[in-house]
Design a protein around this motif. Sequence first.
Motif, PDB file in Angstrom:
ATOM      1  N   LEU A  11      48.258  38.724  38.717  1.00  0.00           N
ATOM      2  CA  LEU A  11      47.723  39.512  37.478  1.00  0.00           C
ATOM      3  C   LEU A  11      46.963  38.954  36.473  1.00  0.00           C
ATOM      4  CD1 LEU A  11      47.125  42.537  36.921  1.00  0.00           C
ATOM      5  CD2 LEU A  11      49.230  42.599  35.804  1.00  0.00           C
ATOM      6  N   LEU A  12      47.569  37.958  35.744  1.00  0.00           N
ATOM      7  CA  LEU A  12      46.745  37.244  34.597  1.00  0.00           C
ATOM      8  C   LEU A  12      45.693  36.501  35.068  1.00  0.00           C
ATOM      9  CD1 LEU A  12      49.923  35.827  32.669  1.00  0.00           C
ATOM     10  CD2 LEU A  12      48.582  37.712  31.853  1.00  0.00           C
ATOM     11  N   GLU A  13      45.893  36.016  36.196  1.00  0.00           N
ATOM     12  CA  GLU A  13      44.489  35.294  36.862  1.00  0.00           C
ATOM     13  C   GLU A  13      43.341  36.037  37.027  1.00  0.00           C
ATOM     14  OE1 GLU A  13      43.415  32.422  40.672  1.00  0.00           O
ATOM     15  OE2 GLU A  13      45.346  32.541  40.194  1.00  0.00           O
ATOM     16  N   ARG A  14      43.456  37.330  37.573  1.00  0.00           N
ATOM     17  CA  ARG A  14      42.525  38.280  37.997  1.00  0.00           C
ATOM     18  C   ARG A  14      41.895  38.806  36.931  1.00  0.00           C
ATOM     19  NH1 ARG A  14      41.591  35.457  42.015  1.00  0.00           N
ATOM     20  NH2 ARG A  14      42.318  35.959  43.819  1.00  0.00           N
ATOM     21  N   ILE A  15      42.691  39.299  36.004  1.00  0.00           N
ATOM     22  CA  ILE A  15      42.109  39.789  34.641  1.00  0.00           C
ATOM     23  C   ILE A  15      41.419  39.014  33.885  1.00  0.00           C
ATOM     24  CG2 ILE A  15      42.472  40.801  32.384  1.00  0.00           C
ATOM     25  CD1 ILE A  15      45.152  41.920  33.704  1.00  0.00           C
ATOM     26  N   GLY A  16      41.890  37.532  33.904  1.00  0.00           N
ATOM     27  CA  GLY A  16      41.071  36.445  33.175  1.00  0.00           C
ATOM     28  C   GLY A  16      39.685  36.107  33.958  1.00  0.00           C
ATOM     29  N   GLU A  17      39.512  36.627  35.147  1.00  0.00           N
ATOM     30  CA  GLU A  17      38.332  36.324  35.972  1.00  0.00           C
ATOM     31  C   GLU A  17      37.138  37.300  35.676  1.00  0.00           C
ATOM     32  OE1 GLU A  17      39.764  35.963  39.937  1.00  0.00           O
ATOM     33  OE2 GLU A  17      40.132  33.877  39.928  1.00  0.00           O
ATOM     34  N   LEU A  18      37.638  38.447  35.174  1.00  0.00           N
ATOM     35  CA  LEU A  18      36.801  39.308  34.947  1.00  0.00           C
ATOM     36  C   LEU A  18      35.965  39.283  33.477  1.00  0.00           C
ATOM     37  CD1 LEU A  18      39.058  42.601  35.579  1.00  0.00           C
ATOM     38  CD2 LEU A  18      36.940  41.701  36.744  1.00  0.00           C
ATOM     39  N   PRO A  19      34.724  39.414  33.430  1.00  0.00           N
ATOM     40  CA  PRO A  19      33.815  39.328  32.153  1.00  0.00           C
ATOM     41  C   PRO A  19      34.477  40.169  31.045  1.00  0.00           C
ATOM     42  CG  PRO A  19      32.447  39.562  33.980  1.00  0.00           C
ATOM     43  CD  PRO A  19      33.950  39.816  34.748  1.00  0.00           C
ATOM     44  N   GLU A  20      34.664  39.934  29.832  1.00  0.00           N
ATOM     45  CA  GLU A  20      34.931  40.654  28.837  1.00  0.00           C
ATOM     46  C   GLU A  20      34.410  42.081  28.693  1.00  0.00           C
ATOM     47  OE1 GLU A  20      35.929  40.471  24.057  1.00  0.00           O
ATOM     48  OE2 GLU A  20      34.813  38.942  24.999  1.00  0.00           O
TER      49      GLU A  20
END
Length: 170
Positions: free
Chosen positions: A102-111
Amino acid sequence: VLGSSQSLELLEGLQNSGLFIVSAGANVYRYQHLFHDFLKARLSSDKEKARELHLKAAGYYRGRLPETAIYHLMKADQFDEAAQLLEGIGKDLVRLGRFDALLERIGELPENVRDQHPGLYLYLGDVRRLTSDFDEALEWYAVAEERFSRLGNALGRSNALRGQAQVYLD
């Protein structure tokens, strides 16, 4: 994904010949690592074709393996669609303890995409709370509250406030 009606026969033939693929179960195959790397390198030379195939793969996996669909959406630069799908499965990922995924995927999204999907900030708060990082959990819940308020989403804001309260109850 490629729209061929003879894919299964082709895969079975390759597997029986010992070429490039190995069986991973009934009618499920995976490429040998070296061949996988070769195909990825070849596909990277045609960005538009790669995007098209990633979109087809995302469509195939959407109802079957949503995490895999998200991966392909991200590869096709369809960040908003990936964020929507991630918001939909985030609660299950938290419940299952799949924090790293979950953290990895959210972190890959642009802000700017995350800001349009503030439920993702709730999940960041949940993960930090459940891993006893209470200060960071409070920060993420506060971000979620602010983003939900900005979007006029009272229920989301309420959930963010509940997350903050939950930190003090834990």
